[in-house]
Design a protein around this motif. Structure first.
Motif, PDB file in Angstrom:
ATOM      1  N   UNK A   9       7.787  14.557   2.051  1.00  0.00           N
ATOM      2  CA  UNK A   9       6.407  15.022   2.006  1.00  0.00           C
ATOM      3  C   UNK A   9       6.381  16.542   1.893  1.00  0.00           C
ATOM      4  N   UNK A  10       5.456  17.040   1.071  1.00  0.00           N
ATOM      5  CA  UNK A  10       5.379  18.478   0.811  1.00  0.00           C
ATOM      6  C   UNK A  10       6.032  18.876  -0.496  1.00  0.00           C
ATOM      7  N   UNK A  11       6.828  17.969  -1.104  1.00  0.00           N
ATOM      8  CA  UNK A  11       7.426  18.214  -2.406  1.00  0.00           C
ATOM      9  C   UNK A  11       6.638  17.461  -3.468  1.00  0.00           C
ATOM     10  N   UNK A  12       6.656  17.989  -4.693  1.00  0.00           N
ATOM     11  CA  UNK A  12       5.996  17.291  -5.798  1.00  0.00           C
ATOM     12  C   UNK A  12       6.835  16.115  -6.277  1.00  0.00           C
ATOM     13  N   UNK A  13       6.180  14.987  -6.469  1.00  0.00           N
ATOM     14  CA  UNK A  13       6.772  13.805  -7.065  1.00  0.00           C
ATOM     15  C   UNK A  13       6.331  13.721  -8.525  1.00  0.00           C
ATOM     16  N   UNK A  14       7.176  13.139  -9.361  1.00  0.00           N
ATOM     17  CA  UNK A  14       6.845  12.944 -10.776  1.00  0.00           C
ATOM     18  C   UNK A  14       6.605  11.464 -11.036  1.00  0.00           C
ATOM     19  N   UNK A  15       5.427  11.145 -11.556  1.00  0.00           N
ATOM     20  CA  UNK A  15       5.053   9.755 -11.799  1.00  0.00           C
ATOM     21  C   UNK A  15       4.717   9.537 -13.255  1.00  0.00           C
ATOM     22  N   UNK A  16       4.814   8.271 -13.636  1.00  0.00           N
ATOM     23  CA  UNK A  16       4.468   7.868 -14.989  1.00  0.00           C
ATOM     24  C   UNK A  16       3.786   6.513 -14.911  1.00  0.00           C
ATOM     25  N   UNK A  17       2.711   6.395 -15.642  1.00  0.00           N
ATOM     26  CA  UNK A  17       1.953   5.145 -15.706  1.00  0.00           C
ATOM     27  C   UNK A  17       1.873   4.744 -17.172  1.00  0.00           C
ATOM     28  N   UNK A  18       2.399   3.565 -17.494  1.00  0.00           N
ATOM     29  CA  UNK A  18       2.402   3.079 -18.868  1.00  0.00           C
ATOM     30  C   UNK A  18       1.490   1.863 -18.942  1.00  0.00           C
ATOM     31  N   UNK A  35      11.159  -0.139  -4.620  1.00  0.00           N
ATOM     32  CA  UNK A  35      11.936   0.774  -3.769  1.00  0.00           C
ATOM     33  C   UNK A  35      11.030   1.913  -3.329  1.00  0.00           C
ATOM     34  N   UNK A  36      11.419   2.604  -2.284  1.00  0.00           N
ATOM     35  CA  UNK A  36      10.752   3.843  -1.896  1.00  0.00           C
ATOM     36  C   UNK A  36      11.455   4.977  -2.622  1.00  0.00           C
ATOM     37  N   UNK A  37      10.839   5.453  -3.701  1.00  0.00           N
ATOM     38  CA  UNK A  37      11.447   6.500  -4.528  1.00  0.00           C
ATOM     39  C   UNK A  37      10.810   7.864  -4.278  1.00  0.00           C
ATOM     40  N   UNK A  74       6.118   4.102 -12.708  1.00  0.00           N
ATOM     41  CA  UNK A  74       7.391   4.807 -12.543  1.00  0.00           C
ATOM     42  C   UNK A  74       7.208   5.928 -11.521  1.00  0.00           C
ATOM     43  N   UNK A  75       8.244   6.148 -10.720  1.00  0.00           N
ATOM     44  CA  UNK A  75       8.197   7.189  -9.694  1.00  0.00           C
ATOM     45  C   UNK A  75       9.547   7.876  -9.611  1.00  0.00           C
ATOM     46  N   UNK A  76       9.547   9.174  -9.907  1.00  0.00           N
ATOM     47  CA  UNK A  76      10.772   9.971  -9.861  1.00  0.00           C
ATOM     48  C   UNK A  76      11.923   9.303 -10.616  1.00  0.00           C
ATOM     49  N   UNK A  77      11.595   8.828 -11.835  1.00  0.00           N
ATOM     50  CA  UNK A  77      12.606   8.288 -12.732  1.00  0.00           C
ATOM     51  C   UNK A  77      12.945   6.832 -12.533  1.00  0.00           C
ATOM     52  N   UNK A  78      12.305   6.154 -11.580  1.00  0.00           N
ATOM     53  CA  UNK A  78      12.586   4.743 -11.336  1.00  0.00           C
ATOM     54  C   UNK A  78      11.342   3.891 -11.590  1.00  0.00           C
ATOM     55  N   UNK A  79      11.539   2.757 -12.261  1.00  0.00           N
ATOM     56  CA  UNK A  79      10.439   1.810 -12.412  1.00  0.00           C
ATOM     57  C   UNK A  79      10.277   1.081 -11.091  1.00  0.00           C
ATOM     58  N   UNK A  97       0.808  -1.212   0.000  1.00  0.00           N
ATOM     59  CA  UNK A  97       0.000   0.000   0.000  1.00  0.00           C
ATOM     60  C   UNK A  97       0.847   1.271   0.000  1.00  0.00           C
ATOM     61  N   UNK A  98       2.123   1.155  -0.333  1.00  0.00           N
ATOM     62  CA  UNK A  98       3.007   2.319  -0.331  1.00  0.00           C
ATOM     63  C   UNK A  98       3.019   3.006  -1.689  1.00  0.00           C
ATOM     64  N   UNK A  99       3.535   4.215  -1.704  1.00  0.00           N
ATOM     65  CA  UNK A  99       3.544   5.035  -2.920  1.00  0.00           C
ATOM     66  C   UNK A  99       4.203   4.298  -4.076  1.00  0.00           C
ATOM     67  N   UNK A 100       3.527   4.303  -5.215  1.00  0.00           N
ATOM     68  CA  UNK A 100       4.025   3.646  -6.414  1.00  0.00           C
ATOM     69  C   UNK A 100       3.519   2.237  -6.600  1.00  0.00           C
ATOM     70  N   UNK A 101       2.871   1.672  -5.569  1.00  0.00           N
ATOM     71  CA  UNK A 101       2.336   0.315  -5.667  1.00  0.00           C
ATOM     72  C   UNK A 101       1.132   0.263  -6.595  1.00  0.00           C
ATOM     73  N   UNK A 102       0.850  -0.929  -7.114  1.00  0.00           N
ATOM     74  CA  UNK A 102      -0.501  -1.216  -7.573  1.00  0.00           C
ATOM     75  C   UNK A 102      -1.229  -1.592  -6.297  1.00  0.00           C
TER      76      UNK A 102
END
Length: 222
Positions: A146-155, A140-142, A164-169, A127-132
């Motif tokens: 907290x309080x900063x913007x994260x960049x995500x990608x869903x393919x 990994x915890x990428x 993908x989270x902050x450049x890491x799959x 249930x952590x960030x980046x999980x399905x």
């Protein structure tokens, strides 16, 4: 595998940088489309409602944490690459769902969820960030603090999905595979038409916590 590797390479590089909620010339040439321009709610509505009940604050979308429903695109998508930036309040929880239909009572009844979370909540790995959410844990915890913007990608390419989270799959799976079906069968999702629609809406979850989304853009994949 050649197609997947190509998608992975794109996800690492990402589209060329542009100002918030805009598209660069390179992004436009590559087929990216804005889902949110930072000023209007065109293209969005609340799940099972004709209009949106989210707000725009400083160029980012956010819910009234106590009153808003889940926000979703008016358009539907099958195979696509979605880029989005998100910021969550301390101890906050949200998510981005895809291939959402309105057949059930909640958007997560049909739509698999890319988890958005402040990991300091202490949730289990699934249930952590980046999980399905509740099915595939992030490798990994990428996350950023907290309080900063994260960049995500869903393919999403047919049945193949990458988070993908902050450049890491951080997660990868095949919808409808024996492994996927077994995981669903052991979860709360087994009672619903979860992850079975070949197309659907993209939805942003209001889980009752402040959360902000910007730079939402999509590229349809053939």
């Amino acid at each position: 595998m050649k197609t997947v590797l190509t998608l992975a390479a794109l996800a690492v590089a990402g589209p060329a940088m542009a100002a918030d909620n805009t598209l660069s010339a390179a992004e436009q040439k590559a087929g990216w489309k804005l889902l949110f321009d930072g000023k209007s709610m065109d293209g969005w509505r609340t799940f099972k409602k004709p209009a949106s009940d989210w707000k725009i604050v400083d160029g980012a979308l956010g819910p009234d944490s106590k009153a808003s429903g889940d926000l979703m695109t008016k358009d539907t998508f099958e195979s696509f690459e979605l880029a989005f930036d998100w910021k969550i309040a301390p101890k906050g929880n949200s998510g981005v769902m895809y291939r959402v239909t309105e057949a059930g009572q909640q958007s997560y009844w049909s739509g698999p969820e890319y988890q958005v979370l402040d990991n300091s909540r202490g949730e289990p790995p699934l249930q952590r960030a980046g999980a399905l959410y509740d099915l595939y844990a992030p490798s990994v915890d990428a996350t950023k603090p907290v309080g900063e913007f994260n960049s995500s990608r869903l393919i999403v390419k047919g049945a193949h999905v990458e988070h993908w989270l902050n450049g890491q799959k951080v997660a990868e799976y095949e919808l409808g595979s024996p492994e996927f079906k077994a995981k669903v069968a052991g979860s709360k999702f087994r009672a619903w038409p979860f992850g079975t629609s070949p197309t659907g809406h993209i939805a942003l979850q209001n889980h009752g916590d402040p959360v902000w989304y910007k730079n939402l853009k999509v590229r349809v994949l053939k």
